[in-house]
Design a protein around this motif. Structure first.
Motif, PDB file in Angstrom:
ATOM      1  N   TYR A 249       7.247   8.056   4.891  1.00 29.17           N
ATOM      2  CA  TYR A 249       7.551   8.930   5.896  1.00 29.17           C
ATOM      3  C   TYR A 249       6.552   9.875   6.401  1.00 29.17           C
ATOM      4  N   ASP A 250       6.532  10.253   7.604  1.00 25.86           N
ATOM      5  CA  ASP A 250       5.411  11.380   8.018  1.00 25.86           C
ATOM      6  C   ASP A 250       6.036  12.780   7.748  1.00 25.86           C
ATOM      7  N   ASP A 251       5.202  13.859   8.002  1.00 26.23           N
ATOM      8  CA  ASP A 251       5.703  15.214   7.471  1.00 26.23           C
ATOM      9  C   ASP A 251       7.191  15.612   8.316  1.00 26.23           C
ATOM     10  N   ASN A 252       7.524  15.092   9.425  1.00 20.98           N
ATOM     11  CA  ASN A 252       8.515  15.124  10.224  1.00 20.98           C
ATOM     12  C   ASN A 252       9.868  14.372   9.746  1.00 20.98           C
ATOM     13  N   GLY A 253       9.514  13.508   8.901  1.00 18.38           N
ATOM     14  CA  GLY A 253      10.685  12.562   8.396  1.00 18.38           C
ATOM     15  C   GLY A 253      10.922  11.311   8.968  1.00 18.38           C
ATOM     16  N   ARG A 254       9.828  11.010  10.020  1.00 19.23           N
ATOM     17  CA  ARG A 254       9.732   9.596  10.533  1.00 19.23           C
ATOM     18  C   ARG A 254       9.297   8.464   9.864  1.00 19.23           C
ATOM     19  N   TYR A 255       9.914   7.301   9.769  1.00 20.46           N
ATOM     20  CA  TYR A 255       9.653   6.405   8.839  1.00 20.46           C
ATOM     21  C   TYR A 255       8.475   5.445   9.491  1.00 20.46           C
ATOM     22  N   LEU A 256       7.556   5.526   8.665  1.00 18.85           N
ATOM     23  CA  LEU A 256       6.191   4.757   8.802  1.00 18.85           C
ATOM     24  C   LEU A 256       6.224   3.355   8.395  1.00 18.85           C
ATOM     25  N   GLY A 257       6.685   2.924   7.333  1.00 21.91           N
ATOM     26  CA  GLY A 257       6.507   1.841   6.739  1.00 21.91           C
ATOM     27  C   GLY A 257       6.542   1.571   5.327  1.00 21.91           C
ATOM     28  N   LYS A 258       6.591   0.473   4.802  1.00 28.34           N
ATOM     29  CA  LYS A 258       6.166   0.126   3.273  1.00 28.34           C
ATOM     30  C   LYS A 258       4.804  -0.463   2.997  1.00 28.34           C
ATOM     31  N   LYS A 267      -2.770  10.256   0.497  1.00 25.47           N
ATOM     32  CA  LYS A 267      -2.650   9.444   1.781  1.00 25.47           C
ATOM     33  C   LYS A 267      -3.438   8.330   1.933  1.00 25.47           C
ATOM     34  N   VAL A 268      -3.639   7.447   0.953  1.00 30.86           N
ATOM     35  CA  VAL A 268      -4.172   6.291   0.899  1.00 30.86           C
ATOM     36  C   VAL A 268      -3.307   5.233   0.964  1.00 30.86           C
ATOM     37  N   ALA A 269      -3.496   4.154   1.629  1.00 28.81           N
ATOM     38  CA  ALA A 269      -2.653   2.890   1.373  1.00 28.81           C
ATOM     39  C   ALA A 269      -3.779   1.636   1.555  1.00 28.81           C
ATOM     40  N   VAL A 270      -3.132   0.593   0.565  1.00 26.02           N
ATOM     41  CA  VAL A 270      -4.032  -0.764   0.544  1.00 26.02           C
ATOM     42  C   VAL A 270      -3.120  -1.621   1.043  1.00 26.02           C
ATOM     43  N   GLU A 271      -3.500  -2.312   1.924  1.00 25.40           N
ATOM     44  CA  GLU A 271      -2.864  -3.543   2.438  1.00 25.40           C
ATOM     45  C   GLU A 271      -3.542  -4.959   2.295  1.00 25.40           C
ATOM     46  N   TYR A 272      -2.787  -5.776   1.778  1.00 20.10           N
ATOM     47  CA  TYR A 272      -3.306  -7.281   1.866  1.00 20.10           C
ATOM     48  C   TYR A 272      -2.800  -7.970   2.845  1.00 20.10           C
ATOM     49  N   GLU A 273      -3.494  -8.910   3.711  1.00 21.75           N
ATOM     50  CA  GLU A 273      -3.241  -9.410   4.874  1.00 21.75           C
ATOM     51  C   GLU A 273      -3.436 -11.112   4.640  1.00 21.75           C
ATOM     52  N   GLY A 274      -2.487 -11.924   4.342  1.00 24.63           N
ATOM     53  CA  GLY A 274      -2.665 -13.236   4.335  1.00 24.63           C
ATOM     54  C   GLY A 274      -2.932 -13.725   5.760  1.00 24.63           C
ATOM     55  N   ASP A 275      -2.949 -15.102   5.675  1.00 27.51           N
ATOM     56  CA  ASP A 275      -3.100 -15.642   7.032  1.00 27.51           C
ATOM     57  C   ASP A 275      -1.957 -15.574   8.181  1.00 27.51           C
ATOM     58  N   GLU A 276      -0.824 -15.685   7.209  1.00 25.86           N
ATOM     59  CA  GLU A 276       0.324 -15.279   8.323  1.00 25.86           C
ATOM     60  C   GLU A 276       0.542 -14.314   9.279  1.00 25.86           C
ATOM     61  N   ILE A 288      -0.408  -3.767  13.779  1.00 33.88           N
ATOM     62  CA  ILE A 288      -1.197  -3.088  14.390  1.00 33.88           C
ATOM     63  C   ILE A 288      -0.574  -1.544  14.876  1.00 33.88           C
ATOM     64  N   LEU A 289       0.632  -1.664  15.158  1.00 38.53           N
ATOM     65  CA  LEU A 289       1.502  -0.787  15.474  1.00 38.53           C
ATOM     66  C   LEU A 289       1.472   0.228  14.287  1.00 38.53           C
ATOM     67  N   ARG A 290       2.112  -0.357  13.259  1.00 42.41           N
ATOM     68  CA  ARG A 290       2.235   0.237  11.918  1.00 42.41           C
ATOM     69  C   ARG A 290       0.956   0.906  11.564  1.00 42.41           C
ATOM     70  N   ARG A 291      -0.028   0.311  11.630  1.00 42.01           N
ATOM     71  CA  ARG A 291      -1.185   0.933  11.077  1.00 42.01           C
ATOM     72  C   ARG A 291      -1.728   2.507  11.857  1.00 42.01           C
ATOM     73  N   GLU A 292      -1.379   2.246  13.274  1.00 45.14           N
ATOM     74  CA  GLU A 292      -1.522   3.320  14.012  1.00 45.14           C
ATOM     75  C   GLU A 292      -0.856   4.618  13.765  1.00 45.14           C
ATOM     76  N   ARG A 293       0.612   4.119  13.433  1.00 44.68           N
ATOM     77  CA  ARG A 293       1.579   5.307  13.071  1.00 44.68           C
ATOM     78  C   ARG A 293       1.110   6.121  11.815  1.00 44.68           C
ATOM     79  N   PHE A 294       0.558   5.014  10.755  1.00 49.82           N
ATOM     80  CA  PHE A 294       0.058   5.673   9.459  1.00 49.82           C
ATOM     81  C   PHE A 294      -1.151   6.506   9.806  1.00 49.82           C
ATOM     82  N   ALA A 295      -1.970   6.194  10.606  1.00 50.53           N
ATOM     83  CA  ALA A 295      -3.252   6.751  11.017  1.00 50.53           C
ATOM     84  C   ALA A 295      -2.787   8.188  11.592  1.00 50.53           C
ATOM     85  N   ASP A 296      -2.065   8.297  12.630  1.00 46.12           N
ATOM     86  CA  ASP A 296      -1.399   9.168  13.381  1.00 46.12           C
ATOM     87  C   ASP A 296      -0.689  10.580  12.383  1.00 46.12           C
TER      88      ASP A 296
END
Length: 326
Positions: A249-258, A267-276, A288-296
């Protein structure tokens, strides 16, 4: 003279020769060119279940070919059982290119090409889940079924496979058993306590020391074999152990993802991305949207693919994560 038609249901599956005789098929018919013998005493229609332009038989089909001549006290075990449960196994096992492992309870097991036999004295009489619901097994009979095939409990099969799998293979399978990879309820979300008890019960068994070493690396919450590989890569490079698929979650309690792996303290995330991820347009856009939310929210994300888990690329990935943690 027209060839005698193989009646249903024999035409839809491998069948025992004795069963064919009861259905009225004689010795001559069973030698027909449209039939093949995957095992002594078993016949099936040539090409049954296979695409002539596709891959060879897989593990499930190979196991089905032995099933018609299996006795009541035989069950698939070891890596064969792991594969039948839908758990991660080496590709040669998954594709049916390795011998089948069969355990007999008390009696003598099968002596056939392509089959490795194991023996145990007894099987615990405990309530278990089958592929059709809860059941109380009969003493001395196979306890579990996967699509009608008798199999060892997945935790037992995991411990049995200690001498057959590498350490990393065992960790992947262990992560899967305590995770939610398999579609079979019996092979998912098992507890670490169950794995630990099974290891203690197998004291002195060949390969159990490797299973014990793997157990120390098994973690709940992992959602794919590649996540396991990624985590092991970072740990063996001396990096801190990350959290796995933790709701963030961000500092305001908004859910960002897993994120697959995260270091909350920096605040470092490591993501594996398969072909799917790229083949599915909806998932691609969501990623893409999730990554931008994490960056914000002030998070930095390290993305990687299968190429980044091996050789020089793996060294580069580890260095990249280490810089983010510094």
């Amino acid at each position: 003279m027209p060839r005698i038609v193989v009646p249903s249901p024999l035409s839809d599956r491998p069948f025992a020769v004795a069963e064919a005789h009861r259905a009225g098929l004689g010795v001559g018919r069973l030698r027909g060119s449209d039939l093949e013998a995957p095992h002594r005493g078993v016949r099936r229609l040539v090409g049954l279940g296979r695409d002539p332009h596709g891959p060879p038989l897989d593990l499930m089909q190979t196991a089905r070919s032995l099933h018609p001549v299996m006795l009541d006290d035989w069950r698939f075990s070891h890596v064969t059982a792991l594969g039948l449960w839908g758990l991660p196994v080496p590709w040669r096992v998954r594709d049916g290119m390795e011998p089948l492992h069969v355990t007999s309870i008390g009696g003598r097991g099968p002596r056939r090409p392509g089959v490795v036999t194991h023996r145990v004295r007894s099987v615990p009489d405990v309530a278990v889940m089958t592929d059709v619901g809860a059941a109380r097994p009969e003493p001395g009979r196979p306890q579990l079924l996967v699509e009608g095939l008798p199999v060892d409990d997945p935790v037992t099969a995991w411990v049995e496979s200690g001498s057959l799998l590498t350490l990393d293979d065992l960790v992947r399978a262990g992560d899967a058993i305590v995770g939610s990879w398999s579609e079979c309820g019996t092979a998912r979300e098992r507890s670490l306590d169950e794995l630990e008890r099974a290891i203690r019960s197998a004291r002195g068994r060949r390969g159990v020391s490797r299973v014990r070493e793997a157990f120390a690396l098994v973690r709940p919450g992992v959602e794919s074999p590649k996540e396991t590989e990624l985590r092991l890569l970072l740990l063996r490079a001396g990096l801190p152990e990350p959290e796995i698929n933790a709701r963030t979650y961000d500092d305001n309690g908004r859910y960002l993802g897993k994120p697959d792996l995260r270091y909350l303290w920096c605040k470092v995330a490591v993501e594996y991305e398969g072909d799917e991820h790229r083949r599915d347009p909806s998932r691609f856009r969501t990623d893409i949207l999730r990554r931008e939310r994490f960056a914000d929210a002030g998070w930095r994300t390290v993305r990687c693919t299968d190429d980044d888990l091996h050789g020089r690329r793996a060294d580069e990935l580890v260095a990249r994560v280490r810089r983010r943690l510094a």
